[in-house]
Scaffold this motif. Structure first.
Motif, mmCIF file in Angstrom:
data_model
loop_
_atom_site.group_PDB
_atom_site.id
_atom_site.type_symbol
_atom_site.label_atom_id
_atom_site.label_comp_id
_atom_site.label_asym_id
_atom_site.label_seq_id
_atom_site.Cartn_x
_atom_site.Cartn_y
_atom_site.Cartn_z
ATOM 1 N N GLN A 1 18.530 9.852 52.596
ATOM 2 C CA GLN A 1 18.513 11.473 52.630
ATOM 3 C C GLN A 1 18.365 11.676 54.381
ATOM 4 O O GLN A 1 19.258 11.029 54.743
ATOM 5 N N ILE B 1 18.316 2.548 47.293
ATOM 6 C CA ILE B 1 17.758 3.760 47.934
ATOM 7 C C ILE B 1 18.973 4.431 48.336
ATOM 8 O O ILE B 1 19.549 4.082 49.167
ATOM 9 N N THR C 1 18.434 4.483 38.783
ATOM 10 C CA THR C 1 17.544 3.389 39.233
ATOM 11 C C THR C 1 16.515 3.150 38.009
ATOM 12 O O THR C 1 16.121 2.093 37.533
ATOM 13 N N THR D 1 5.047 5.472 54.228
ATOM 14 C CA THR D 1 5.407 4.705 52.942
ATOM 15 C C THR D 1 6.211 5.621 51.799
ATOM 16 O O THR D 1 5.784 6.918 51.881
ATOM 17 N N GLN E 1 6.470 21.260 52.833
ATOM 18 C CA GLN E 1 6.788 20.309 52.153
ATOM 19 C C GLN E 1 8.526 19.937 51.912
ATOM 20 O O GLN E 1 9.018 19.000 51.995
ATOM 21 N N TYR F 1 9.153 16.719 55.118
ATOM 22 C CA TYR F 1 8.207 16.185 54.367
ATOM 23 C C TYR F 1 7.226 15.600 55.309
ATOM 24 O O TYR F 1 5.872 15.498 54.866
ATOM 25 N N GLU F 2 7.722 14.688 56.277
ATOM 26 C CA GLU F 2 6.727 14.040 57.209
ATOM 27 C C GLU F 2 5.659 14.813 57.855
ATOM 28 O O GLU F 2 4.281 14.393 57.846
ATOM 29 N N PRO G 1 8.074 6.461 47.909
ATOM 30 C CA PRO G 1 8.119 5.891 46.702
ATOM 31 C C PRO G 1 9.541 5.715 46.080
ATOM 32 O O PRO G 1 10.528 6.506 46.491
ATOM 33 N N PHE G 2 9.792 4.318 45.532
ATOM 34 C CA PHE G 2 11.118 4.117 45.017
ATOM 35 C C PHE G 2 10.990 3.340 43.817
ATOM 36 O O PHE G 2 9.911 2.688 43.544
ATOM 37 N N THR G 3 11.838 3.271 42.791
ATOM 38 C CA THR G 3 11.700 2.870 41.546
ATOM 39 C C THR G 3 12.160 1.447 41.386
ATOM 40 O O THR G 3 13.263 0.979 41.968
ATOM 41 N N PHE H 1 12.561 12.288 40.367
ATOM 42 C CA PHE H 1 12.342 11.672 41.740
ATOM 43 C C PHE H 1 11.794 12.736 42.736
ATOM 44 O O PHE H 1 12.318 13.173 43.461
ATOM 45 N N GLY H 2 10.642 13.183 42.337
ATOM 46 C CA GLY H 2 9.934 14.287 43.731
ATOM 47 C C GLY H 2 8.756 15.092 42.749
ATOM 48 O O GLY H 2 8.692 14.721 41.484
ATOM 49 N N TRP H 3 8.178 15.797 43.425
ATOM 50 C CA TRP H 3 7.143 16.317 42.986
ATOM 51 C C TRP H 3 6.884 18.014 43.781
ATOM 52 O O TRP H 3 7.572 17.946 44.619
HETATM 53 C C1 LIG Z 1 8.237 8.473 41.545
HETATM 54 C C2 LIG Z 1 9.546 8.472 42.413
HETATM 55 C C3 LIG Z 1 10.417 7.476 42.488
HETATM 56 C C4 LIG Z 1 11.751 7.532 43.286
HETATM 57 N N1 LIG Z 1 12.763 6.617 43.218
HETATM 58 C C5 LIG Z 1 13.647 6.631 43.892
HETATM 59 C C6 LIG Z 1 14.620 5.591 43.940
HETATM 60 O O1 LIG Z 1 14.664 4.624 43.132
HETATM 61 N N2 LIG Z 1 15.927 5.709 44.750
HETATM 62 C C7 LIG Z 1 15.832 6.684 45.588
HETATM 63 O O2 LIG Z 1 16.981 6.753 46.348
HETATM 64 N N3 LIG Z 1 14.992 7.614 45.542
HETATM 65 C C8 LIG Z 1 13.790 7.794 44.915
HETATM 66 N N4 LIG Z 1 12.593 8.628 44.850
HETATM 67 C C9 LIG Z 1 12.997 9.844 45.912
HETATM 68 C C10 LIG Z 1 12.599 9.104 47.356
HETATM 69 O O3 LIG Z 1 11.274 8.979 47.289
HETATM 70 C C11 LIG Z 1 12.852 9.956 48.569
HETATM 71 O O4 LIG Z 1 14.303 10.575 48.395
HETATM 72 C C12 LIG Z 1 12.497 9.623 49.945
HETATM 73 O O5 LIG Z 1 10.980 9.434 50.039
HETATM 74 C C13 LIG Z 1 13.227 10.419 50.933
HETATM 75 O O6 LIG Z 1 12.547 10.078 52.186
HETATM 76 P P1 LIG Z 1 13.217 10.665 53.610
HETATM 77 O O7 LIG Z 1 11.978 10.502 54.680
HETATM 78 O O8 LIG Z 1 14.643 9.917 53.865
HETATM 79 O O9 LIG Z 1 13.152 12.121 52.866
HETATM 80 P P2 LIG Z 1 13.553 13.349 53.669
HETATM 81 O O10 LIG Z 1 15.284 13.363 54.182
HETATM 82 O O11 LIG Z 1 12.712 13.693 54.761
HETATM 83 O O12 LIG Z 1 13.493 14.414 52.587
HETATM 84 C C14 LIG Z 1 14.182 14.477 51.402
HETATM 85 C C15 LIG Z 1 13.658 14.635 50.172
HETATM 86 O O13 LIG Z 1 12.825 13.806 49.939
HETATM 87 C C16 LIG Z 1 11.530 14.070 49.687
HETATM 88 N N5 LIG Z 1 10.500 13.232 50.140
HETATM 89 C C17 LIG Z 1 10.503 12.854 51.510
HETATM 90 N N6 LIG Z 1 9.343 11.698 51.580
HETATM 91 C C18 LIG Z 1 8.993 11.648 50.273
HETATM 92 C C19 LIG Z 1 7.662 10.947 49.785
HETATM 93 N N7 LIG Z 1 7.139 10.043 50.452
HETATM 94 N N8 LIG Z 1 7.301 11.028 48.660
HETATM 95 C C20 LIG Z 1 8.204 11.830 47.791
HETATM 96 N N9 LIG Z 1 9.093 12.747 48.201
HETATM 97 C C21 LIG Z 1 9.596 12.654 49.348
HETATM 98 C C22 LIG Z 1 11.267 15.570 50.477
HETATM 99 O O14 LIG Z 1 10.460 16.422 49.742
HETATM 100 C C23 LIG Z 1 12.820 16.051 50.306
HETATM 101 O O15 LIG Z 1 12.838 16.677 49.069
HETATM 102 C C24 LIG Z 1 11.840 8.521 44.200
HETATM 103 C C25 LIG Z 1 10.862 9.496 44.169
HETATM 104 C C26 LIG Z 1 9.651 9.455 43.531
HETATM 105 C C27 LIG Z 1 8.776 10.675 43.575
#
Ligand SMILES: Cc1cc2nc3c(=O)[nH]c(=O)nc-3n(C[C@H](O)[C@H](O)[C@H](O)COP(=O)(O)OP(=O)(O)OC[C@H]3O[C@@H](n4cnc5c(N)ncnc54)[C@H](O)[C@@H]3O)c2cc1C
Length: 643
Positions: free
Chosen positions: A360, A357, A409, A342, A239, A243-244, A344-346, A641-643
């Motif tokens: 990352q 957003i 956010t 998909t 994880q 993540y994917e 998650p974003f706020t 923003f994470g779990w």
């Molecule tokens: C409830 C919640 C609200 C969020 N709100 C915002 C927001 O408003 N703006 C914002 O910029 N980011 C937000 N995030 C974080 C955002 O979801 C992740 O940064 C994004 O999913 C990363 O995608 P990536 O493929 O580029 O990540 P990667 O570069 O592959 O990973 C970066 C990080 O994001 C985590 N991540 C990747 N995919 C997911 C996923 N589907 N769910 C949860 N974590 C993930 C990974 O564990 C890692 O720690 C939020 C996360 C959560 C859980």
């Protein structure tokens, strides 16, 4: 879960001794009547204990349900009939004393309350595992552990549901339950390993391992075991790294595991298959709801994408989902970037559904690259949501919003939510604290910062903004990006300098109240000369002894003060932001204390924060200590923003 039974030949090979004293099967492989009675009795005991376990878990949920709704009712009753507040004082004092202890952070857990809950859960497992069972019989113990593994699997899936009834019943939505989902997952896995090990020992001791390996249900058990091992390993290792890949492996292994489990226990009379089917149905239903939502919101929907400075992307949807509210979050689907993902974003604006957003390395990176190449592009998009629960800010007299970086956010969403619903309530006030690493990040929320200044209710909002990696204030010129309209990126030249306005001055500490915390490391100290050039710097001998970090005193900008005294006009700094921007890290402890301590005891304060772990730790501990029997009612909400 190997489950010898009187109804099937599954356990027909158990010897009387190992089986707990029952007679051996007869020559035809059929169980003797004594054996059948023994297995039936064991099954009854196991079922009884599982019912007890389910009741204990329901009891825990009921506790949270009662606690949440009683508080909700009390607040409303107290507001409509004031004498209730006096009558209820002793209960309030006890409740606050308990919360003061439970909200605090303890090592290894989010809070003492969380630690208590996990301990209760573990104790319940041990009690159910070893009560009303013959502990000297390996097979009998293995059977009990198998049942516990299955029951906990049900709990794991229940806690993973995005559309969980707990969000309504207890105000805990899925993302706040995720840590419990993990703990239940590890517990389930431990029971499963114990179940498999004990049966393996039992069968090898009785010389029947080879026969067992030919049994289809045992082969299914091995497949299930390895599938769940992969589920656990993917969550523990993958994880964080990818993540994917984690997601694909986690979900596909879980599906394989539950199917194999069905083949391991296919006989209805054993009831294991019934639990397996219930668990699978629960998960499938949740998925169906999510897929249906994505399909529904993809109809006649699109998203407009705009680049923001420093790797940011603004996404504006044409169609918003029902019940969308600023501060909640949605899973966004943009097939042009990633077809099968998909994220998650706020939500931080609902009149036009907007998300900000931060790039990352995966989806968000590709999204940003796309947007930089095609600013303002419209793409096919959809959503799943909204999700998330937080206390209604309108129930509070004072709202303290704290954000670190992109966590804004959430707090910008909440503040917009409050401003929209605010009427003439003179006692209501908002403290808005935001710390970012770089000035460029401020541009992400330029419109919102402007709203905080220009809104009719802005005098009620006290804004404090900190730039932790503040540039060396000098006469040099830098390019400072600005956004206009809907966030299109323009590069404009602007002088980088700090500004301050008159007024009271909370200190900016070199530690954010929790020295050594991760965010402390991420927020480097400012060079001394930076402060010296721009602000009155107060350095005590102690500061100098400790490496000259210093406690620079800068002005604290308060809209309230400006507007009530009328002595100062809106401040317009060199970056085009009408708020004072302070260099260095905020002293969160002092800021939160200042916001809460001055509040009268008959009022309620909400402290809501979103940001990195270190910041959350400081906010949690400081707020917990401010929950006092004779103080204002204080509520804490931490969003991450994470779990
Ligand atoms: C409830 C919640 C609200 C969020 N709100 C915002 C927001 O408003 N703006 C914002 O910029 N980011 C937000 N995030 C974080 C955002 O979801 C992740 O940064 C994004 O999913 C990363 O995608 P990536 O493929 O580029 O990540 P990667 O570069 O592959 O990973 C970066 C990080 O994001 C985590 N991540 C990747 N995919 C997911 C996923 N589907 N769910 C949860 N974590 C993930 C990974 O564990 C890692 O720690 C939020 C996360 C959560 C859980």
């Amino acid at each position: 879960m190997s489950q010898p039974s009187s109804h099937t030949p599954n356990g027909g090979g158990h010897t009387g001794t190992a089986g707990g004293g029952a007679a051996a099967p007869n020559d035809g492989g059929r169980e003797s009547p004594a054996m059948q009675a023994f297995f039936a009795a064991r099954q009854r005991k196991n079922e009884h204990m599982m019912k007890m376990y389910a009741l204990a878990l329901c009891g825990l949920v009921a506790l949270f349900f009662v606690f949440h709704w009683t508080r909700w009712l009390c607040v409303r009753a107290e507001r409509s009939w004031r004498p209730l507040a006096t009558l209820g004082r002793p209960f309030v004092a006890i409740e606050r004393f308990v919360r003061n202890l439970l909200v605090r952070k303890v090592p290894g857990f989010k809070s003492a309350g969380h630690a208590l809950l996990v301990t209760t859960y573990v104790v319940a497992n041990v009690v159910v595992g070893f009560t009303n069972v013959n502990t000297s019989s390996k097979a009998t113990l293995a059977s009990r552990f198998g049942w516990l593994a299955l029951s906990n699997l049900g709990l794991v899936i229940f806690l993973a549901l995005k559309n969980t009834p707990l969000a309504f019943l207890t105000a805990y939505s899925y993302e706040r339950l995720n840590c419990l989902h993990r703990i239940a997952g590890y517990t389930m896995f431990i029971w499963m390993v114990l179940h498999a090990s004990l049966y393996t020992t039992f069968f090898s001791e009785s010389g029947r391992m080879v026969t067992k390996f030919k049994d289809r249900s045992e082969i299914a058990a091995i497949v299930a075991g390895f599938s769940f091992l992969t589920v656990v390993l993917s969550a523990t290792i993958l994880q964080r790294i990818w993540y994917e890949l984690f997601y694909v492996v986690h979900i596909s292994s879980w599906i394989m595991g539950i199917v194999a489990l069905g083949f391991h226990q296919p006989v209805i009379a054993n009831k294991g298959i019934i639990v397996t089917l219930l668990v699978a149905s629960m998960w499938i239903l949740d998925r169906l709801i999510r897929i249906t939502r994505v399909l529904y919101y993809s109809l006649n929907n699109e998203a407009k994408l705009y680049p923001l400075p420093n790797g940011g992307t603004k996404v504006i949807f044409k169609k918003a989902p029902a019940r969308a509210a600023a501060g909640k979050h949605c899973f966004i689907w943009i097939p042009a970037v990633r077809k099968f993902e998909t994220h998650p974003f706020t939500i931080y604006k609902t009149d036009s559904l907007e998300f900000t957003i931060k790039a990352q390395n995966g989806f968000t990176h590709d999204l940003h690259q796309n947007v930089v190449a095609n600013p303002g592009i419209s793409v096919r998009a959809s959503l799943d949501g909204p999700y998330g629960t937080f206390p209604d800010p309108m129930d509070y007299d004072k709202i303290v919003l704290i954000a670190g970086g992109g966590g804004a956010t959430f707090t910008f969403g909440l503040v917009a939510n409050i401003l929209e619903r605010l009427h003439d309530e003179p006692h209501k006030s908002i403290t808005f604290i935001w710390a970012v690493k770089k000035h460029e990040n401020l541009a992400w929320f330029k419109e919102h910062l402007e709203t905080l200044k220009s809104h009719a209710h802005s005098p009620k909002v006290d804004v404090s903004i900190y730039v932790t990696r503040s540039p060396v204030a000098s006469q040099h010129h830098h390019h400072l990006p600005h956004i206009h309209g809907h966030g299109l990126l323009h590069q404009t030249q602007s002088r980088m300098s700090e500004s301050s306005s008159g007024g009271s001055s909370p200190p900016i500490s070199p530690t954010s109240g929790g020295s050594g915390s991760p965010d402390t490391e991420k927020m480097p100290q400012l060079p001394l000369h930076t402060h010296a050039q721009n602000h009155a710097v107060t350095l005590s001998e102690k500061d100098l002894e400790h490496g000259g970090g210093g406690v620079p005193v800068v002005s604290h900008h308060s809209n309230t003060a400006e507007n009530t005294t009328g002595t100062e006009s809106h401040h317009h700094n060199a970056h085009g932001y009408e708020h004072a921007i302070k260099p260095g890290r905020p002293d969160m402890v002092t800021l939160i204390r200042q916001a809460v301590v001055g509040t009268p005891s008959n009022q309620r304060v909400l402290v809501a924060a979103c940001g990195p772990d270190g910041l959350m730790r400081v906010v949690r501990d400081t707020t917990a200590r401010l929950i006092q029997g004779d103080g204002p009612g204080v509520e804490l909400h931490c969003e991450q923003f994470g779990w």
